[in-house]
Write a protein that holds these residues in place. Structure first.
Motif, PDB file in Angstrom:
ATOM      1  N   GLY A 117       1.209  -1.301  -0.087  1.00  0.00           N
ATOM      2  CA  GLY A 117       0.284   0.053   0.244  1.00  0.00           C
ATOM      3  C   GLY A 117       0.683   1.093   0.125  1.00  0.00           C
ATOM      4  O   GLY A 117       0.601   1.498  -1.072  1.00  0.00           O
ATOM      5  N   MET A 118       2.002   1.076   0.213  1.00  0.00           N
ATOM      6  CA  MET A 118       2.277   2.342   1.063  1.00  0.00           C
ATOM      7  C   MET A 118       3.238   2.607  -0.834  1.00  0.00           C
ATOM      8  O   MET A 118       3.032   4.039  -1.015  1.00  0.00           O
ATOM      9  N   LEU A 119       4.045   1.179  -1.025  1.00  0.00           N
ATOM     10  CA  LEU A 119       5.258   1.791  -1.872  1.00  0.00           C
ATOM     11  C   LEU A 119       4.321   1.999  -2.987  1.00  0.00           C
ATOM     12  O   LEU A 119       4.859   2.660  -3.811  1.00  0.00           O
ATOM     13  N   SER A 120       3.198   1.529  -3.184  1.00  0.00           N
ATOM     14  CA  SER A 120       2.899   2.374  -4.335  1.00  0.00           C
ATOM     15  C   SER A 120       1.816   3.336  -4.467  1.00  0.00           C
ATOM     16  O   SER A 120       2.055   3.679  -5.704  1.00  0.00           O
ATOM     17  N   VAL A 121       1.509   3.978  -3.186  1.00  0.00           N
ATOM     18  CA  VAL A 121       1.147   5.512  -2.879  1.00  0.00           C
ATOM     19  C   VAL A 121       2.524   5.799  -3.554  1.00  0.00           C
ATOM     20  O   VAL A 121       2.608   7.152  -4.289  1.00  0.00           O
ATOM     21  N   THR A 122       3.328   5.993  -3.054  1.00  0.00           N
ATOM     22  CA  THR A 122       4.899   6.379  -3.159  1.00  0.00           C
ATOM     23  C   THR A 122       5.615   6.413  -4.843  1.00  0.00           C
ATOM     24  O   THR A 122       5.757   7.786  -5.196  1.00  0.00           O
ATOM     25  N   LEU A 123       5.287   5.257  -5.032  1.00  0.00           N
ATOM     26  CA  LEU A 123       5.720   5.372  -6.817  1.00  0.00           C
ATOM     27  C   LEU A 123       4.896   6.474  -7.288  1.00  0.00           C
ATOM     28  O   LEU A 123       5.286   6.492  -8.278  1.00  0.00           O
ATOM     29  N   THR A 124       3.503   6.080  -7.609  1.00  0.00           N
ATOM     30  CA  THR A 124       2.606   6.535  -8.296  1.00  0.00           C
ATOM     31  C   THR A 124       3.349   8.222  -7.789  1.00  0.00           C
ATOM     32  O   THR A 124       2.916   8.607  -9.196  1.00  0.00           O
TER      33      THR A 124
ATOM     34  N   TRP B 189      13.262  11.724  -5.573  1.00  0.00           N
ATOM     35  CA  TRP B 189      13.262   9.493  -5.362  1.00  0.00           C
ATOM     36  C   TRP B 189      13.772   9.111  -3.834  1.00  0.00           C
ATOM     37  O   TRP B 189      13.355   7.593  -2.963  1.00  0.00           O
ATOM     38  N   LEU B 190      14.300  10.031  -2.918  1.00  0.00           N
ATOM     39  CA  LEU B 190      14.768   9.840  -1.125  1.00  0.00           C
ATOM     40  C   LEU B 190      13.648   9.111  -0.457  1.00  0.00           C
ATOM     41  O   LEU B 190      13.447   8.281   0.054  1.00  0.00           O
ATOM     42  N   LEU B 191      12.644   9.500  -1.135  1.00  0.00           N
ATOM     43  CA  LEU B 191      10.919   9.040  -1.029  1.00  0.00           C
ATOM     44  C   LEU B 191      10.470   8.052  -0.453  1.00  0.00           C
ATOM     45  O   LEU B 191      10.188   7.025   0.638  1.00  0.00           O
ATOM     46  N   VAL B 192      11.297   6.567  -1.310  1.00  0.00           N
ATOM     47  CA  VAL B 192      10.789   5.321  -1.737  1.00  0.00           C
ATOM     48  C   VAL B 192      11.753   4.867  -0.359  1.00  0.00           C
ATOM     49  O   VAL B 192      10.888   4.384   0.287  1.00  0.00           O
ATOM     50  N   PRO B 193      13.374   5.030   0.009  1.00  0.00           N
ATOM     51  CA  PRO B 193      13.729   4.441   0.775  1.00  0.00           C
ATOM     52  C   PRO B 193      13.177   4.933   1.966  1.00  0.00           C
ATOM     53  O   PRO B 193      13.257   4.324   3.074  1.00  0.00           O
ATOM     54  N   VAL B 194      12.772   6.028   2.380  1.00  0.00           N
ATOM     55  CA  VAL B 194      12.606   6.754   3.361  1.00  0.00           C
ATOM     56  C   VAL B 194      11.798   6.210   4.415  1.00  0.00           C
ATOM     57  O   VAL B 194      10.713   5.436   5.203  1.00  0.00           O
ATOM     58  N   CYS B 195      10.581   5.708   3.316  1.00  0.00           N
ATOM     59  CA  CYS B 195       9.105   5.481   3.614  1.00  0.00           C
ATOM     60  C   CYS B 195       8.880   4.073   4.452  1.00  0.00           C
ATOM     61  O   CYS B 195       8.476   3.416   4.880  1.00  0.00           O
TER      62      CYS B 195
ATOM     63  N   ASN C 242       5.662  -6.513  -8.791  1.00  0.00           N
ATOM     64  CA  ASN C 242       4.518  -5.252  -8.512  1.00  0.00           C
ATOM     65  C   ASN C 242       5.236  -4.318 -10.220  1.00  0.00           C
ATOM     66  O   ASN C 242       6.096  -3.819  -9.545  1.00  0.00           O
ATOM     67  N   PRO C 243       3.745  -4.208 -10.802  1.00  0.00           N
ATOM     68  CA  PRO C 243       4.078  -3.573 -11.529  1.00  0.00           C
ATOM     69  C   PRO C 243       4.888  -2.582 -11.399  1.00  0.00           C
ATOM     70  O   PRO C 243       5.520  -1.686 -12.419  1.00  0.00           O
ATOM     71  N   LEU C 244       4.133  -1.354 -10.481  1.00  0.00           N
ATOM     72  CA  LEU C 244       4.787   0.156 -10.298  1.00  0.00           C
ATOM     73  C   LEU C 244       5.940  -0.116  -9.872  1.00  0.00           C
ATOM     74  O   LEU C 244       6.764   1.065 -10.373  1.00  0.00           O
ATOM     75  N   VAL C 245       6.790  -1.240  -9.628  1.00  0.00           N
ATOM     76  CA  VAL C 245       8.157  -0.749  -9.492  1.00  0.00           C
ATOM     77  C   VAL C 245       9.156  -0.810 -10.628  1.00  0.00           C
ATOM     78  O   VAL C 245      10.044   0.109 -10.464  1.00  0.00           O
ATOM     79  N   TRP C 246       8.219  -1.573 -11.465  1.00  0.00           N
ATOM     80  CA  TRP C 246       9.440  -1.401 -13.232  1.00  0.00           C
ATOM     81  C   TRP C 246       9.045   0.043 -14.327  1.00  0.00           C
ATOM     82  O   TRP C 246      10.034   0.441 -14.408  1.00  0.00           O
ATOM     83  N   PHE C 247       8.030   0.068 -13.800  1.00  0.00           N
ATOM     84  CA  PHE C 247       7.433   1.631 -13.779  1.00  0.00           C
ATOM     85  C   PHE C 247       7.930   2.636 -13.748  1.00  0.00           C
ATOM     86  O   PHE C 247       9.057   3.916 -14.243  1.00  0.00           O
ATOM     87  N   ALA C 248       8.623   2.397 -12.198  1.00  0.00           N
ATOM     88  CA  ALA C 248       9.036   3.108 -11.651  1.00  0.00           C
ATOM     89  C   ALA C 248      10.254   3.731 -11.616  1.00  0.00           C
ATOM     90  O   ALA C 248      11.074   4.629 -11.669  1.00  0.00           O
TER      91      ALA C 248
END
Length: 385
Positions: free
Chosen positions: A10-17, A39-45, A184-190
């Motif tokens: 949930g958290m990862l998908s929102v951040t990546l989107t 993009w620092l948001l990803v490891p921080v979150c 998670n397909p969002l990971v590859w788009f991200a």
């Protein structure tokens, strides 16, 4: 492990989107450098979403008691197939990365191509920064014949800026996230958007104080690299990556128009995402005594196996176990608190409880881990509790 993977989605998908949308539509307004830093948001979150449970989990004093007979009904845990599928995907992607890394490493020549830390490589169709820990600049054998002296200097400056930005480490983190959450397909788009922002930030740093003629020379070098760039998927930033070419050329042609108001708005949204992730782990005030919220009762109950030796010897007893309920309802952190006779029924009780599934406690629309639950399993050879 699979429970942890699911809990991040949930958290990862929102951040990546949020970051993908920012890269696609707002890079020009925010500036390449700031967009890349977001993009620092990803490891921080991810870190905030995994604050140690002993700090933020909700304690529970629930105590349950069950009778174990000699005719149990056993079922297998539903998460096992998911874990196997996830593990296969992780192994395949990791193996591909290792093979790609080793073959590229083997292709590096022993002599430096130029006076900097640059080497020729048969695997490099375009200049690239290779390596995750101690990176090297790899150049194609046609480097000096393809580019003029001015272009060579700019290309090498570009690769050295990658190293100055520690992009080899950020790429390692990005690939690690992609491996863990490959489904998670969002990971590859991200990952694609991340690489675009990375290249734009590097171009911006190189051309910051350059003249118009030097910018034109740089753009021509980009086009020349794109003509020789391979279509194969690369793990490292390459100077002439075709997927980023149009945006990079447009950024050189049209200087960024930074909007302070817009930047403040995006930063505010990023701060809200980060704060919300942190506060999601903080337990709310305890409920009033007369209110019952999601009373801890299993929705999937697996009866323990009565040990054969104990049944033959007419041995009865009990096991008291402490455990946690995860955000998804699985049991975790199972420990034997007390048992009698000691050690006779312990393993049987732990194996069974590990397969129980509870209705997760929901607070603020999200599952919250519960800790310190107790259950007693009474092993009886008769039906009398």
């Amino acid at each position: 492990m699979i429970d942890w993977i699911i809990a991040q989605q949930g958290m990862l998908s929102v951040t990546l989107t949020l970051l993908i949308i920012t890269e696609h539509f707002f890079t020009q307004k925010l500036g390449a450098s700031l967009t890349y830093k977001l993009w620092l948001l990803v490891p921080v979150c991810l870190l905030l979403n995994n604050i140690p449970m002993s700090i933020v989990a909700i304690p529970s004093n629930d105590f349950s008691r069950y009778v174990v007979g000699i005719t149990p009904t056993l079922t297998t845990r539903d998460a096992a197939p998911l874990f196997i599928t996830w593990g296969i995907g992780v192994c395949v992607i990791t193996a591909y990365i290792l093979v790609h890394h080793l073959t590229t490493w083997a292709s590096i020549g022993k002599r430096r191509a130029v006076h900097t830390n640059a080497y020729y490589s048969s695997k490099a169709t375009t200049p690239m920064l290779f390596g995750f820990i101690a990176p090297k600049i790899l150049l194609p054998f046609s480097f000096k014949s393809t580019f003029s002296s001015a272009q060579q200097a700019l290309v090498l400056e570009h690769e050295n800026v990658h190293r100055k930005h520690y992009d080899h480490l950020w790429n390692t983190i990005a690939l690690t996230v992609a491996i863990l959450f490959w489904f998670n397909p969002l990971v590859w788009f991200a990952l694609k958007s991340f690489r675009i922002n990375q290249e734009l930030a590097c171009d911006n740093a190189v051309l910051k104080n350059k003249t118009e003629n030097e910018k034109l020379t740089y753009a021509k070098a980009l086009v020349q690299c794109a003509e020789h760039c391979s279509n194969a998927i690369t793990l490292y930033p390459t100077f002439g990556e075709k997927r980023t070419m149009i945006k990079r050329l447009n950024a050189i042609k049209q200087p960024t128009r930074n909007s302070k108001v817009f930047a403040a708005g995006i930063l505010s949204i990023a701060a809200l995402v980060t704060i919300n992730t942190a506060l999601a782990k903080v337990p709310p005030p305890p409920a009033k005594a007369e209110t019952k919220i999601n009373e801890a009762a299993p929705v999937k109950h697996v009866s323990p196996t009565y040990p054969t030796k104990a049944a033959k010897n007419n041995v009865e007893g009990f096991v008291v176990l402490s455990f946690d309920i995860t955000e998804t309802g699985a049991t975790d952190n199972i420990k034997v608190v007390k048992s009698a006779p000691t050690g006779v029924f312990d393993k049987s009780a732990q194996v069974a409880l590990d397969q129980w599934v509870y209705k997760p406690r929901i607070q603020g629309g999200k599952g919250v881990r519960q800790t310190g639950l107790l259950v007693q399993l009474d092993y009886k050879l008769s039906d009398t509790p």
